[in-house]
Scaffold this active site. Structure first.
Site, PDB file in Angstrom:
ATOM      1  CD  GLN A  62      -3.801  -4.429   6.604  1.00  0.00           C
ATOM      2  OE1 GLN A  62      -3.599  -3.490   5.852  1.00  0.00           O
ATOM      3  NE2 GLN A  62      -4.470  -5.499   6.222  1.00  0.00           N
ATOM      4  CG  ASP A  91     -10.160  -0.389   4.806  1.00  0.00           C
ATOM      5  OD1 ASP A  91      -9.960  -0.685   3.611  1.00  0.00           O
ATOM      6  OD2 ASP A  91      -9.497  -0.868   5.748  1.00  0.00           O
ATOM      7  CE  LYS A 151      -3.921  -2.190   2.185  1.00  0.00           C
ATOM      8  NZ  LYS A 151      -4.512  -2.702   3.416  1.00  0.00           N
TER       9      LYS A 151
END
Ligand code: NDP
Length: 294
Positions: free
Chosen positions: A99, A122, A55
């Site tokens: 995460q 997200d 990422k």
């Protein structure tokens, strides 16, 4: 023999990242806006470390600011919430990703819902899931967005199609079903209690598999010509080698399907590209500038 058209997610994601890079160059020159993405990793889970590294690399490659917070596995929930709060208040950060999975002593929902919903790239914050379900502008989870982009690339308009989503997780199954409803599909969500799964899948013009069961979907389940989007990532051993396979038996399904995503090289590469896409959207919304074409 593979009769189906192979949907090349790697190539599609490369093209999307190129368009994102062009959009960011324009935002910098025309609006003095450099989108910034912060990724927070707690602990040393090897798969998560690889995701976070990829990422960060791709974030920098498209011209965005990238910030990483790597915290020890023993970090308290309060300390993690403090990091999120600091990023919520940082005007140079437009996207925050924590995460998952988090260590057991931390309440995942509490942390996700502490992110400013406008920076929740997200799309897991309860406000964004609510906005998506009610058809309002929202940040949408990346893998579902990427899956629908690939389906539209293969089929054009999805309007009126029978779509079957296998899996009902908050991360993939439910949001992908919401997106397909917005595309005017007739949507069925199947799960572990579904009776006659092959019969249900056999109705579908579009199958999206997000199960986590290696090669579960077989070719003779499919309606001939169906489009198959395989979200699954399963690690198996075959012929003494470690391999990654999807939730669909690729060779078998490719005989009946009209188009199909491979694993790897299908949905997987779309996830980070869509994260960058979401971060540009978030940055433009926060700064109040129009979202460029991407
Ligand atoms: P979850 O484990 O959260 O959900 C799996 C879903 O599959 C559940 O709804 C479950 O039903 C259903 N299911 C399980 N077994 C069966 C069965 N035998 N028949 C029908 N349905 C079944 O997984 P995720 O949604 O998080 O992930 C799904 C897959 O996608 C995984 O392989 C994961 O690695 C992959 N993935 C890939 C990403 C990418 O970037 N490409 C990103 C995220 C995930 P029930 O609810 O009844 O238990």
């Amino acid at each position: 023999m593979c009769a189906a058209k192979v949907i090349d997610g790697k190539k599609f994601a490369e093209g999307l990242r190129g368009r994102i890079a062009t959009a960011i160059a324009g935002l910098k020159s025309d609006h003095d806006l450099e989108p910034g993405l912060a990724v927070v990793l707690v602990g040393e889970d090897p798969a998560s470390q690889v995701y976070v590294r990829n990422k960060a690399k791709q974030t920098v490659e498209v011209g965005m600011k990238s910030v990483e917070h790597k915290l020890d596995a023993s970090t308290s929930e309060a300390d993690l919430l403090a990091v999120v709060e600091q990023l919520n208040n940082d005007p140079t950060i437009h996207g925050i990703l924590v995460q998952l999975p988090l260590p057991d002593h931390i309440d995942e929902n509490k942390v996700i819902n502490s992110i400013n919903p406008d920076k929740d790239v997200d799309g897991f914050h309860v406000i964004n899931t609510g906005r998506l379900a009610t058809g309002q502008d929202s940040l949408v989870p990346c893998t579902p967005v990427g899956s629908v982009m690939l389906a539209k690339d293969a089929l054009g308009s999805l309007s009126g199609l029978e779509a079957v989503v296998i899996g009902r997780s908050n991360i993939v199954g439910k949001p992908v079903a919401q997106l397909l409803l917005q595309e005017n599909c007739t949507v069925t969500i199947a799960h572990s209690r579904t009776k006659d799964l092959p019969g249900v899948v056999g109705r579908a013009d579009l199958v999206i598999a997000a199960v986590g069961r290696a090669e579960m979907v077989k070719g003779d389940w499919l309606k001939p010509g169906a489009c198959v989007i395989d979200v699954g990532i399963n690690r198996i051993e075959r012929d003494g080698k470690n391999r990654i396979v999807g939730d669909c038996d690729y060779e078998d399904c490719a005989k009946t399907a009209g188009s199909i995503t491979p694993v790897p090289g299908g949905v997987g590469p779309m996830t980070i590209a869509c994260l960058l896409h979401n971060t540009v959207h978030a940055a433009c919304a926060i700064k109040g500038v129009p979202v460029p074409e991407m």
